[in-house]
Design a protein around this motif. Sequence first.
Motif, PDB file in Angstrom:
ATOM      1  N   ASP A  57       0.195 -16.504  -4.326  1.00  0.00           N
ATOM      2  CA  ASP A  57       0.657 -16.533  -5.708  1.00  0.00           C
ATOM      3  C   ASP A  57       0.455 -15.131  -6.263  1.00  0.00           C
ATOM      4  N   ILE A  58       1.539 -14.425  -6.554  1.00  0.00           N
ATOM      5  CA  ILE A  58       1.398 -13.029  -6.961  1.00  0.00           C
ATOM      6  C   ILE A  58       0.717 -12.874  -8.313  1.00  0.00           C
ATOM      7  N   ASP A  59       0.591 -13.964  -9.071  1.00  0.00           N
ATOM      8  CA  ASP A  59      -0.119 -13.901 -10.350  1.00  0.00           C
ATOM      9  C   ASP A  59      -1.620 -14.106 -10.196  1.00  0.00           C
ATOM     10  N   ASP A  60      -2.094 -14.285  -8.986  1.00  0.00           N
ATOM     11  CA  ASP A  60      -3.499 -14.604  -8.716  1.00  0.00           C
ATOM     12  C   ASP A  60      -4.074 -13.533  -7.788  1.00  0.00           C
ATOM     13  N   ASP A  61      -4.955 -12.701  -8.314  1.00  0.00           N
ATOM     14  CA  ASP A  61      -5.515 -11.599  -7.537  1.00  0.00           C
ATOM     15  C   ASP A  61      -6.234 -12.094  -6.284  1.00  0.00           C
ATOM     16  N   ALA A  62      -6.980 -13.188  -6.405  1.00  0.00           N
ATOM     17  CA  ALA A  62      -7.717 -13.700  -5.251  1.00  0.00           C
ATOM     18  C   ALA A  62      -6.756 -14.180  -4.171  1.00  0.00           C
ATOM     19  N   SER A  63      -5.638 -14.784  -4.572  1.00  0.00           N
ATOM     20  CA  SER A  63      -4.641 -15.249  -3.612  1.00  0.00           C
ATOM     21  C   SER A  63      -4.004 -14.078  -2.875  1.00  0.00           C
ATOM     22  N   PHE A  80       9.226  -6.534   0.383  1.00  0.00           N
ATOM     23  CA  PHE A  80      10.219  -6.843  -0.650  1.00  0.00           C
ATOM     24  C   PHE A  80       9.645  -7.934  -1.545  1.00  0.00           C
ATOM     25  N   VAL A  81       9.306  -7.551  -2.783  1.00  0.00           N
ATOM     26  CA  VAL A  81       8.775  -8.516  -3.750  1.00  0.00           C
ATOM     27  C   VAL A  81       9.957  -9.129  -4.495  1.00  0.00           C
ATOM     28  N   VAL A  82      10.287 -10.352  -4.128  1.00  0.00           N
ATOM     29  CA  VAL A  82      11.437 -11.059  -4.679  1.00  0.00           C
ATOM     30  C   VAL A  82      11.019 -11.973  -5.829  1.00  0.00           C
ATOM     31  N   ALA A  83       9.789 -12.445  -5.792  1.00  0.00           N
ATOM     32  CA  ALA A  83       9.321 -13.478  -6.719  1.00  0.00           C
ATOM     33  C   ALA A  83       9.581 -13.108  -8.178  1.00  0.00           C
ATOM     34  N   GLY A  84      10.063 -14.075  -8.926  1.00  0.00           N
ATOM     35  CA  GLY A  84      10.317 -13.890 -10.349  1.00  0.00           C
ATOM     36  C   GLY A  84      10.627 -15.229 -10.985  1.00  0.00           C
ATOM     37  N   ILE A  85      10.564 -15.286 -12.316  1.00  0.00           N
ATOM     38  CA  ILE A  85      10.796 -16.546 -13.017  1.00  0.00           C
ATOM     39  C   ILE A  85      11.709 -16.327 -14.213  1.00  0.00           C
ATOM     40  N   ALA A 109       7.100  -8.407 -14.285  1.00  0.00           N
ATOM     41  CA  ALA A 109       6.945  -6.967 -14.502  1.00  0.00           C
ATOM     42  C   ALA A 109       5.611  -6.402 -14.052  1.00  0.00           C
ATOM     43  N   VAL A 110       4.562  -7.215 -14.073  1.00  0.00           N
ATOM     44  CA  VAL A 110       3.223  -6.713 -13.762  1.00  0.00           C
ATOM     45  C   VAL A 110       2.789  -7.107 -12.355  1.00  0.00           C
ATOM     46  N   SER A 111       2.880  -8.390 -12.044  1.00  0.00           N
ATOM     47  CA  SER A 111       2.392  -8.858 -10.743  1.00  0.00           C
ATOM     48  C   SER A 111       3.078  -8.193  -9.549  1.00  0.00           C
ATOM     49  N   PRO A 112       4.397  -7.907  -9.597  1.00  0.00           N
ATOM     50  CA  PRO A 112       4.996  -7.207  -8.458  1.00  0.00           C
ATOM     51  C   PRO A 112       4.366  -5.841  -8.195  1.00  0.00           C
ATOM     52  N   ILE A 113       4.017  -5.131  -9.258  1.00  0.00           N
ATOM     53  CA  ILE A 113       3.395  -3.815  -9.084  1.00  0.00           C
ATOM     54  C   ILE A 113       1.972  -3.962  -8.553  1.00  0.00           C
ATOM     55  N   LEU A 114       1.237  -4.952  -9.050  1.00  0.00           N
ATOM     56  CA  LEU A 114      -0.110  -5.187  -8.535  1.00  0.00           C
ATOM     57  C   LEU A 114      -0.059  -5.548  -7.054  1.00  0.00           C
ATOM     58  N   PHE A 115       0.950  -6.322  -6.654  1.00  0.00           N
ATOM     59  CA  PHE A 115       1.108  -6.635  -5.229  1.00  0.00           C
ATOM     60  C   PHE A 115       1.392  -5.363  -4.443  1.00  0.00           C
ATOM     61  N   ALA A 116       2.250  -4.526  -4.958  1.00  0.00           N
ATOM     62  CA  ALA A 116       2.574  -3.272  -4.278  1.00  0.00           C
ATOM     63  C   ALA A 116       1.331  -2.398  -4.116  1.00  0.00           C
ATOM     64  N   GLU A 117       0.492  -2.346  -5.143  1.00  0.00           N
ATOM     65  CA  GLU A 117      -0.739  -1.568  -5.039  1.00  0.00           C
ATOM     66  C   GLU A 117      -1.644  -2.118  -3.951  1.00  0.00           C
ATOM     67  N   ASN A 160       7.759   0.200 -14.788  1.00  0.00           N
ATOM     68  CA  ASN A 160       6.487   0.125 -14.070  1.00  0.00           C
ATOM     69  C   ASN A 160       6.635   0.626 -12.630  1.00  0.00           C
ATOM     70  N   ALA A 161       7.784   0.333 -12.023  1.00  0.00           N
ATOM     71  CA  ALA A 161       8.029   0.825 -10.657  1.00  0.00           C
ATOM     72  C   ALA A 161       8.183   2.344 -10.646  1.00  0.00           C
TER      73      ALA A 161
END
Length: 228
Positions: A57-63, A80-85, A109-117, A160-161
């Motif tokens: 779950d890209i909205d969950d740091d622990a996940s 490739f971060v595709v996830a979105g709502i 807008a935020v979680s995809p960048i955190l995943f990339a980091e 953000n990207a």
Amino acid sequence: MRNPERHALIVGASRGLGLGLTETFLRRGWRVTATRRVSAPGLESLSAQGARVETTDIDDDASVAALRDRLDCETFDLIFVVAGILGESDRPLHAVPRAVHAQVFLTNAVSPILFAEAFHDRLVSGGTIAFMSSGLGSIGLNTDGGWENYRASKAALNTNARSFAARHAARDFGVLLLHPGWVATDMGGEGADLDVATSAAGLADVIEARAGRTDLAFLDYRGETLPW
């Protein structure tokens, strides 16, 4: 020596374009690791074709951290971060609850960048990190309004990207923001111009054509540059 087989990590592949991209890259001979948040029978059926299916779950740091641990020995040519709502995007901004706006902005807008980091150091040299953006995220093309919170979230993803790319100015990987076109998915709805297979094939063509490049670009599924 590096295995010549290319490896893609598709984040948010339970249905729609994420699933279509997983199928497309598998057909092209890529090794694919694909994620879903909850059970997704369509994606899980691709395990028989060689897809590795993971949960995150890209909205969950622990996940996200747990996924990184499970993929500890893996490197990728493409992330490739595709996830979105969508979140009441058919309603004007002032008619949507603040909590809905917050969730749309976080996920898109935020979680995809955190995943990339969290994962960019898993890219091979000359690899690509891609984000599923939208032509609706172009400020320059916004002449008619509509889709207000979704449009704003994709514009925020784009900026953000750009900040992510600037922060990693010495990177050896490319950064792509990709517009898939108007696609007939659960998100795209009825009357869309494209089917999933056409859009996914175009996106894969763009990604493969830009392999080895380390610049930043905002492109559509035909490889045409979009205005920021």
